[in-house]
Design a protein around this motif. Structure first.
Motif, short mmCIF file in Angstrom:
data_model
loop_
_atom_site.label_atom_id
_atom_site.label_comp_id
_atom_site.label_asym_id
_atom_site.label_seq_id
_atom_site.Cartn_x
_atom_site.Cartn_y
_atom_site.Cartn_z
N THR A 40 -8.24 4.30 -10.78
CA THR A 40 -9.39 3.61 -10.58
C THR A 40 -9.75 3.11 -11.88
OG1 THR A 40 -10.72 5.73 -11.10
CG2 THR A 40 -10.24 5.08 -8.81
N TYR A 86 -5.10 3.20 -4.05
CA TYR A 86 -4.51 4.27 -3.39
C TYR A 86 -3.55 4.03 -2.58
CZ TYR A 86 -9.83 5.88 -3.94
OH TYR A 86 -10.89 6.08 -4.10
N GLN A 111 -0.69 5.52 0.83
CA GLN A 111 -0.32 6.39 1.88
C GLN A 111 1.09 6.20 2.33
OE1 GLN A 111 -3.07 5.72 5.05
NE2 GLN A 111 -2.93 7.73 5.97
N ASN A 171 -9.15 -0.82 -3.31
CA ASN A 171 -10.42 -0.61 -2.77
C ASN A 171 -11.72 -1.01 -3.78
OD1 ASN A 171 -12.73 2.02 -3.39
ND2 ASN A 171 -12.56 1.63 -1.29
N TYR A 205 -0.07 0.73 -0.50
CA TYR A 205 -0.87 0.76 -1.38
C TYR A 205 -1.94 -0.04 -1.05
CZ TYR A 205 2.32 3.06 -4.63
OH TYR A 205 3.15 4.07 -5.12
N ARG A 222 -3.95 9.47 2.67
CA ARG A 222 -4.26 8.54 1.91
C ARG A 222 -4.64 9.05 0.62
NH1 ARG A 222 -7.01 2.93 3.02
NH2 ARG A 222 -5.67 3.21 4.82
N GLU A 223 -4.00 8.74 -0.94
CA GLU A 223 -4.33 9.61 -1.77
C GLU A 223 -4.77 8.26 -3.24
OE1 GLU A 223 -0.95 11.78 -3.61
OE2 GLU A 223 0.15 9.96 -3.64
N LEU A 224 -5.59 8.87 -4.11
CA LEU A 224 -6.07 8.13 -5.08
C LEU A 224 -4.64 8.09 -6.02
CD1 LEU A 224 -8.32 6.87 -6.72
CD2 LEU A 224 -8.46 9.01 -8.16
N TRP A 283 -11.97 -2.21 1.75
CA TRP A 283 -10.45 -1.95 1.38
C TRP A 283 -9.63 -3.20 1.93
CZ3 TRP A 283 -8.73 2.71 0.13
CH2 TRP A 283 -9.51 3.75 -0.07
#
Length: 115
Positions: A50, A37, A39, A96, A93, A45-47, A105
């Protein structure tokens, strides 16, 4: 307890590349997904990307074709290869881990892309 430590951030010019690493230590059990993720200042905060335990990957539209997430299970390390970086990729960055329904985190690593 699981500890996540990110590394590999830094300052790079637009068009350049960086590879982030996320090393996990501790008891890793019931891992279902690992993610990166980010920010940026003043933003949520954004994905970014994954990867699941079955190695299925997912990417934010903004990074598709430029970033690649991968995982080395033997080393308990997840990577984020970032190519063709843009100034808008500048952010902290975070790594997670989703394990047994709980989020873990890391402390984050700064990526700064200059124009």
């Amino acid at each position: 307890q699981v500890q996540l430590v990110e590394s590999g951030g830094g300052l790079v010019q637009a068009g350049g590349s960086l590879r982030l690493s996320c090393a996990a230590s501790g008891i890793i059990f019931g891992l279902s997904r690992v993610g990166w993720y980010r920010q940026a200042p003043g933003k949520q905060r954004e994905l970014v990307a994954t990867i699941t335990s079955s190695r299925s990957t997912n990417y934010a539209d903004s990074v598709k074709g430029r970033f690649t997430i991968s995982r080395d299970s033997a080393k308990n390390t997840v990577y984020l290869q970032m190519n063709s970086l843009k100034p808008e990729d500048t952010a902290v960055y975070y790594c997670n881990y989703l394990m047994s329904g709980r989020d873990y985190w890391g402390q984050g690593t700064q990526v700064t892309v200059s124009s």
